[in-house]
Design an enzyme around this catalytic site. Sequence first.
Site, PDB file in Angstrom:
ATOM      1  N   ASP A   1      -9.038  -0.115  30.461  1.00 30.40           N
ATOM      2  CA  ASP A   1      -8.000  -0.850  29.755  1.00 30.40           C
ATOM      3  C   ASP A   1      -6.634  -0.303  30.171  1.00 30.40           C
ATOM      4  OD1 ASP A   1      -7.017  -2.819  28.152  1.00 30.40           O
ATOM      5  OD2 ASP A   1      -7.347  -1.765  26.261  1.00 30.40           O
TER       6      ASP A   1
ATOM      7  N   GLY B   1      -3.413   0.358  25.094  1.00 25.62           N
ATOM      8  CA  GLY B   1      -4.053   0.464  26.407  1.00 25.62           C
ATOM      9  C   GLY B   1      -3.872   1.871  26.927  1.00 25.62           C
TER      10      GLY B   1
END
Lengths: 281, 406
Positions: free
Chosen positions: B290, B326
């Site tokens: 991510d 993220g």
Amino acid sequence: MRLVICDTADYVAEWSAKYVLKRINDFQPNPDKYFVLGLPTGGTPLGMYKKLIEYYKARKISFKYVKTFNMDEYVDLPRDHPESYHYYMYNNFFKHIDIDPENVHILDGNAPDLVKECDDFENKISEAGGIELFIGGIGPDGHIAFNEPGSSLASRTRVKTLAQDTLEANARFFGNDISKVPNQALTVGVGTVMDAKEVMILITGSHKAFALYKAIEEGINHMWTVSAFQQHPRTIIICDEDATLELRVKTVKYFKALSATHQKLIQEDGDAILRRSIQNN
Amino acid sequence: MSREDQQILKQFYNCCILRDGKILNEDLWVRDGKIVDPEKIFYDEKIKPHVRIDCNGALISPGYIDLQINGGFGIDFTHNINNVQEGINKVAKRLLEFGVTSFCPTLVTSPSETYHKILPNIKKTKGGKHGAAVLGIHLEGPFISSSKKGAHSENYIKQFEKGFKSLTDMYGSLENVCLVTLAPELPNAQSVITELCKRNIIVSLGHSVANLKEGEEAVKSGASFITHLFNAMLPFHHRDPGLVGLLTSDQVYSGKTIHYGIIADGIHTHPAALRIAHRTHPKGLVLVTDALSALGLQEGVYQLGQLKIEMRSGRAYIAGTNTLCGSTAEMSKCVRHFKEVTGCSIVEALEAATLHPATTLGIEKTKGVLNYGADADIVMLNKDLELLSTWISGECVHCNYKCNCQ
């Protein structure tokens, strides 16, 4: 005939590997002079292959100028089946060493014309100049390669239908389902092995003791095909203590007394004939 | 690769390889970019390798596959509208340094124009010296729950008002898309899932407040993945376990494996949570980074989609807040972290970054494995799973030290 009695099966593996090492190195194979080796499969020679791989990795031996001929292969078993002898040889030996695949010969049990395959195999052996050292194992019934009891002692490479005993013994390798065991095989004949310049037979375990007894203490008999090698000028049998259980004490003592001579056979600087000087007093 | 190169038979020796769930003391043989069966070549073609590569005892694993990565090295796939390919190429190239040999560029919630501009420009590509392969785009949003928006901008979050048409209107062409993350509790979501699956697009559940029942319905409709488990979903509750409950659901028919992405960067998921996931459903665990544009960058403020983000003490926050948005984790580090905190085997750690993501996408015949016929995309690792070199189609594309890769 020579009988080398080793203490254990592990030592049989080591002894036989050392012998092969010495034979090949003494031969000094080169592009014009290949060493031709006959090879077996099965549980008994596994330890020898392991040792040879070890020696190869330690750069004590190269198989670059060695040609090999395998004894046998099942008919109609896929070549990549874990029980096929192609699979066995590749995974237990060939992939670990520097042999040129061009120099490897294994009977093709999936060939369209099996008779031709066998005849070609004999021709290839002749073209290679015959087999210098044929290594074999035996079954408890004294068979060498797939030359089961009753095989002609003059037999050549051919298709053999396997005995019921063999199928039953092999079922354990095929999920205990006897219908899956190949019932035919291609095999070199007793005569094919007899033509080799030298034959080395490995025998280990008490279950093979009776076969060893039949091989060396009784007469030549096609019901114990290995006994044919009594007539071979250069046969060397390597066995462990367990395999001697059916032999006479006399036989065992006789061969054990020769162990110093046998030891020379695998020494790097050893000579086949032991010499000593006798001093005059 | 020239015709001649294709014929070159390479043997990687003095190595261990990960194959069939085991670490084997085997050589790896490669020709024409594929892993080949040396036994077949030995007996059929009777040839020896043309090139022998001494791996010095390295462990060879399939190359890592990252199913969820938003960008890196200053590039943000979602925000970088004008030179899409350039951005993809840059990230693809640099990912080789982390052992990633294929990835799914991931776009976060954006206005429709953004999708229409970007999607046609991110083609599925083969990997090589130029960079890791692009397996297809992962679209994360905008059909998600506003209350679990995470770092997605709320303004652009949408519903399936017109069913599947809402989705096609939003995205435009789905040709380059392989994975869509959506919230299954949205009205019409089930029929959208069915339609996506018909088009061989993998549906992932995430950024959602779905309860377990809604999750199970979605799985029955064809969803097969969960996006960054634990993050942006309801926390586990014993009377309604939510999407997390899918890991042990008895409504998932046997033979089907629910895969789930998990960010094992040591920040997004607590080690205890990683252990819970791993121990309850090890076969479904997929490591994802991510990662975002700040991956590989120093501290500072950067762009993520419509938002500004801030790199602070090695973590990425929405600028001026404490909301994580993220990671900046490298895949090779995630693999090591995952192994360390779960105490799993080397095989499990590697498969979570190779076999499992490949299986998620249904490409496990060619990627994520070292079986015969698979693409020769590999990484060489030391015993601590540190990356030594990265190879695509049997060619060395990145090397961390002096190796024998020409």
